[in-house]
Scaffold this active site. Structure first.
Site, PDB file in Angstrom:
ATOM      1  CG  ASP A 138     119.186  13.625  35.260  1.00  0.00           C
ATOM      2  OD1 ASP A 138     118.301  14.514  35.260  1.00  0.00           O
ATOM      3  OD2 ASP A 138     119.634  13.132  36.310  1.00  0.00           O
ATOM      4  CG  HIS A 139     115.965  10.285  34.697  1.00  0.00           C
ATOM      5  ND1 HIS A 139     117.334  10.041  34.766  1.00  0.00           N
ATOM      6  CD2 HIS A 139     115.491  10.079  35.950  1.00  0.00           C
ATOM      7  CE1 HIS A 139     117.652   9.682  35.994  1.00  0.00           C
ATOM      8  NE2 HIS A 139     116.551   9.710  36.746  1.00  0.00           N
ATOM      9  CB  CYS A 158     120.490  16.479  37.130  1.00  0.00           C
ATOM     10  SG  CYS A 158     121.517  17.118  38.470  1.00  0.00           S
ATOM     11  CB  THR A 196     120.190  18.000  43.364  1.00  0.00           C
ATOM     12  OG1 THR A 196     121.289  17.305  42.736  1.00  0.00           O
ATOM     13  CG2 THR A 196     119.352  17.016  44.168  1.00  0.00           C
ATOM     14  N   GLY A 197     120.848  19.378  40.450  1.00  0.00           N
ATOM     15  CA  GLY A 197     121.891  20.202  39.833  1.00  0.00           C
ATOM     16  C   GLY A 197     123.277  19.843  40.337  1.00  0.00           C
ATOM     17  CG  HIS A 253     131.881  37.964  42.005  1.00  0.00           C
ATOM     18  ND1 HIS A 253     131.832  38.066  43.379  1.00  0.00           N
ATOM     19  CD2 HIS A 253     131.417  39.138  41.524  1.00  0.00           C
ATOM     20  CE1 HIS A 253     131.355  39.263  43.712  1.00  0.00           C
ATOM     21  NE2 HIS A 253     131.088  39.920  42.607  1.00  0.00           N
ATOM     22  NE  ARG A 270     113.797  14.233  40.904  1.00  0.00           N
ATOM     23  CZ  ARG A 270     114.445  13.091  40.704  1.00  0.00           C
ATOM     24  NH1 ARG A 270     115.533  12.811  41.402  1.00  0.00           N
ATOM     25  NH2 ARG A 270     114.007  12.224  39.807  1.00  0.00           N
ATOM     26  CG  HIS A 322     135.967  39.084  40.473  1.00  0.00           C
ATOM     27  ND1 HIS A 322     135.666  38.750  41.775  1.00  0.00           N
ATOM     28  CD2 HIS A 322     135.234  40.187  40.177  1.00  0.00           C
ATOM     29  CE1 HIS A 322     134.765  39.615  42.240  1.00  0.00           C
ATOM     30  NE2 HIS A 322     134.494  40.496  41.287  1.00  0.00           N
TER      31      HIS A 322
HETATM   32  C1  RB5 Z   1     118.396  11.209  39.507  1.00  0.00           C
HETATM   33  O1  RB5 Z   1     117.496  10.505  40.287  1.00  0.00           O
HETATM   34  C2  RB5 Z   1     119.197  12.197  40.354  1.00  0.00           C
HETATM   35  O2  RB5 Z   1     120.077  11.511  41.173  1.00  0.00           O
HETATM   36  C3  RB5 Z   1     119.917  13.179  39.469  1.00  0.00           C
HETATM   37  O3  RB5 Z   1     118.997  13.840  38.667  1.00  0.00           O
HETATM   38  C4  RB5 Z   1     120.682  14.291  40.183  1.00  0.00           C
HETATM   39  O4  RB5 Z   1     119.914  14.902  41.153  1.00  0.00           O
HETATM   40  C5  RB5 Z   1     122.034  13.959  40.619  1.00  0.00           C
HETATM   41  O5  RB5 Z   1     122.777  14.809  41.128  1.00  0.00           O
END
Ligand code: RB5
Length: 152
Positions: free
Chosen positions: A11-12, A68, A70-71, A101, A112, A136
């Site tokens: 995403d962005h 993204c 946080t992933g 596994h 981030r 596994h």
């Molecule tokens: C976008 O601001 C953020 O919510 C997205 O990139 C992600 O972290 C969501 O899980």
């Protein structure tokens, strides 16, 4: 042996990291199926997670990488597809064990949360590690069975 195609999506919040990893993947000899996004204009992460999942399900790609903020959103979204075992990783050991596994076929990361060098190490481990199967195998099979039962 045909080259392996890796589907990538972000995403962005993740697009800049994805762009760097796409260049790395090409240098490593992989074919890259870049499913976007390609700017910092706000988008919805499920759209890109679903696109990568669909590419794997259809055979256009063998494995995928999602980024993204946080992933977390990417991993949640990708794992809604029964064909996907997405692993949210913050370091090389997690990525290696996700393959060994869990036979993970998607690597999810947060731009981030980790820096580019940690992301690169995750990618290296994810792509170079084979599934160990053995003890596994029954556990991974149970993931598929529960998905199939839920779909009935
Ligand atoms: C976008 O601001 C953020 O919510 C997205 O990139 C992600 O972290 C969501 O899980």
């Amino acid at each position: 042996m045909p080259r392996e195609t890796i589907a990538i999506g972000a995403d962005h919040a993740g697009y800049a990291m994805k762009a760097t990893l796409a260049v790395d993947l090409a240098k490593m000899g992989y074919d890259v199926l870049d499913l976007g996004t390609n700017s910092d204009v706000s988008v919805d992460y499920p759209d890109f997670a679903f696109a990568v999942a669909a590419a794997i399900k259809s055979g256009r790609a063998t494995r995928g990488i999602l980024v993204c903020g946080t992933g977390i959103g990417m991993a949640i979204a990708a794992n809604r597809d029964p064909a996907i075992r997405a692993a949210l990783c913050t370091g090389g050991l997690m990525a290696r064990l996700a393959r060994e596994h869990n036979d993970a076929n998607v690597l999810a990361m947060g731009s981030r949360i980790i820096g580019i060098e940690a992301a690169r190490e995750c990618v290296r481990q994810f792509l170079s590690t084979s599934y160990a199967s053995g003890r596994h195998a029954d556990r991974v099979a149970k993931l598929t069975h529960i998905e199939l039962e839920a779909a009935e």
